[in-house]
Design a protein around this motif. Sequence first.
Motif, short mmCIF file in Angstrom:
data_model
loop_
_atom_site.label_atom_id
_atom_site.label_comp_id
_atom_site.label_asym_id
_atom_site.label_seq_id
_atom_site.Cartn_x
_atom_site.Cartn_y
_atom_site.Cartn_z
N ASP A 48 11.28 2.21 8.87
CA ASP A 48 12.37 1.27 8.67
C ASP A 48 12.50 1.01 7.17
OD1 ASP A 48 10.18 -0.40 8.07
OD2 ASP A 48 10.28 -1.43 9.99
N ILE A 49 13.37 0.10 6.78
CA ILE A 49 13.59 -0.19 5.36
C ILE A 49 12.33 -0.79 4.72
CG2 ILE A 49 14.90 -1.64 3.75
CD1 ILE A 49 17.41 -0.99 5.39
N LEU A 50 11.61 -1.59 5.48
CA LEU A 50 10.37 -2.18 4.95
C LEU A 50 9.34 -1.09 4.65
CD1 LEU A 50 9.39 -4.99 4.26
CD2 LEU A 50 8.44 -5.15 6.56
N ASP A 51 9.25 -0.10 5.50
CA ASP A 51 8.35 1.04 5.26
C ASP A 51 8.77 1.79 4.00
OD1 ASP A 51 6.23 2.88 5.89
OD2 ASP A 51 7.70 4.23 6.81
N LEU A 52 10.08 1.95 3.81
CA LEU A 52 10.60 2.58 2.59
C LEU A 52 10.21 1.76 1.35
CD1 LEU A 52 12.44 4.42 0.86
CD2 LEU A 52 14.40 3.10 1.70
N MET A 53 10.36 0.44 1.44
CA MET A 53 10.00 -0.42 0.30
C MET A 53 8.51 -0.30 -0.01
SD MET A 53 12.39 -3.68 1.34
CE MET A 53 11.85 -4.78 0.06
N GLU A 54 7.68 -0.24 1.03
CA GLU A 54 6.23 -0.08 0.82
C GLU A 54 5.94 1.24 0.12
OE1 GLU A 54 2.02 -0.08 3.32
OE2 GLU A 54 3.90 -0.31 4.40
N TRP A 55 6.61 2.31 0.56
CA TRP A 55 6.39 3.61 -0.05
C TRP A 55 6.80 3.60 -1.52
CZ3 TRP A 55 9.22 7.57 -2.29
CH2 TRP A 55 8.55 8.79 -2.41
N ILE A 56 7.90 2.93 -1.83
CA ILE A 56 8.35 2.82 -3.23
C ILE A 56 7.31 2.10 -4.06
CG2 ILE A 56 10.06 1.72 -4.75
CD1 ILE A 56 12.16 2.32 -2.50
N LEU A 57 6.79 0.97 -3.57
CA LEU A 57 5.77 0.22 -4.31
C LEU A 57 4.52 1.08 -4.54
CD1 LEU A 57 6.06 -3.28 -2.62
CD2 LEU A 57 6.57 -2.74 -5.00
N LYS A 58 4.05 1.72 -3.48
CA LYS A 58 2.84 2.54 -3.60
C LYS A 58 3.06 3.71 -4.55
CE LYS A 58 0.64 1.42 0.74
NZ LYS A 58 0.16 1.89 2.04
N SER A 59 4.22 4.32 -4.49
CA SER A 59 4.54 5.44 -5.39
C SER A 59 4.50 5.00 -6.84
CB SER A 59 5.91 6.03 -5.06
OG SER A 59 5.91 6.61 -3.79
N ASN A 60 5.03 3.81 -7.11
CA ASN A 60 5.01 3.31 -8.48
C ASN A 60 3.59 3.03 -8.96
OD1 ASN A 60 7.72 3.20 -9.64
ND2 ASN A 60 8.19 1.94 -7.88
N PHE A 61 2.73 2.52 -8.08
CA PHE A 61 1.35 2.28 -8.47
C PHE A 61 0.63 3.61 -8.71
CE2 PHE A 61 2.21 -1.95 -6.95
CZ PHE A 61 1.48 -2.73 -7.82
N GLU A 62 0.91 4.60 -7.87
CA GLU A 62 0.30 5.92 -8.09
C GLU A 62 0.75 6.51 -9.42
OE1 GLU A 62 1.26 8.29 -4.63
OE2 GLU A 62 0.07 6.98 -3.33
N LYS A 63 2.02 6.34 -9.76
CA LYS A 63 2.50 6.80 -11.07
C LYS A 63 1.75 6.10 -12.18
CE LYS A 63 7.22 7.83 -9.66
NZ LYS A 63 8.61 7.36 -9.71
N SER A 64 1.48 4.81 -11.99
CA SER A 64 0.73 4.05 -12.99
C SER A 64 -0.63 4.67 -13.23
CB SER A 64 0.58 2.60 -12.50
OG SER A 64 -0.28 1.88 -13.32
N LEU A 65 -1.31 5.04 -12.16
CA LEU A 65 -2.63 5.65 -12.30
C LEU A 65 -2.54 7.05 -12.90
CD1 LEU A 65 -4.30 4.55 -8.95
CD2 LEU A 65 -4.90 3.79 -11.25
N GLU A 66 -1.52 7.81 -12.51
CA GLU A 66 -1.35 9.17 -13.02
C GLU A 66 -1.07 9.20 -14.52
OE1 GLU A 66 1.78 10.90 -10.71
OE2 GLU A 66 0.58 10.89 -8.87
N LYS A 67 -0.42 8.16 -15.03
CA LYS A 67 -0.07 8.14 -16.45
C LYS A 67 -1.25 7.77 -17.34
CE LYS A 67 4.86 7.64 -16.12
NZ LYS A 67 6.04 6.97 -16.59
N SER A 68 -2.37 7.38 -16.72
CA SER A 68 -3.57 7.13 -17.51
C SER A 68 -4.05 8.48 -18.04
CB SER A 68 -4.66 6.50 -16.65
OG SER A 68 -4.23 5.27 -16.15
N PRO A 69 -4.31 8.59 -19.36
CA PRO A 69 -4.68 9.87 -19.94
C PRO A 69 -5.94 10.48 -19.32
CG PRO A 69 -4.49 8.17 -21.63
CD PRO A 69 -4.26 7.52 -20.33
#
Length: 173
Positions: A48-69
């Motif tokens: 549902d839309i809530l699941d989509l929102m959760e995926w967006i939040l988690k994806s952004n946090f994963e990007k945060s970790l990936e950008k660590s050198p």
Amino acid sequence: MQNKGMKYKIAAVFLDLVKRKNIDKITVKDISEACGITRQGFYYHFEDILDLMEWILKSNFEKSLEKSPEKGDSVKAVEELIRISIDKADIINKFLKYKEREAVERITIKTIRDFVKECIEEREGASPETDVLTDFYFFGIAGAITGICGREVSDIMGSAEALIKIIGKSYIE
């Protein structure tokens, strides 16, 4: 890979729609039509839309970790987390105005807490104190990010470093 690409497309379309209208007014039909897929195509990727929102939040946090050198560079990870929070402050605020606010808050709390726990375990390994340390750092980081989102911050790195120092600097840096 194609499935992952479609998830990103659905997320991008949703975020574009969020810029133009309240989340409460966005339907799966709106998202599906804008993506050129069926409603069933949406439901193949998200419950549902809530699941989509959760995926967006988690994806952004994963990007945060990936950008660590390098793995274990928590200052860089927190810096990126703060940057994302500031860049997406308008969307975060809309997420928090959604009729399912409590669910969004639970998702956000779980996502940030998992991020903090991963930083602690990466540095120290799992221990009986991990959950207590995770909660301690989580509440400090979440509170600071909430405050930072509400005001102008010109020095992202300085804010991330200050946040680490204030929180205690021993386990997650």
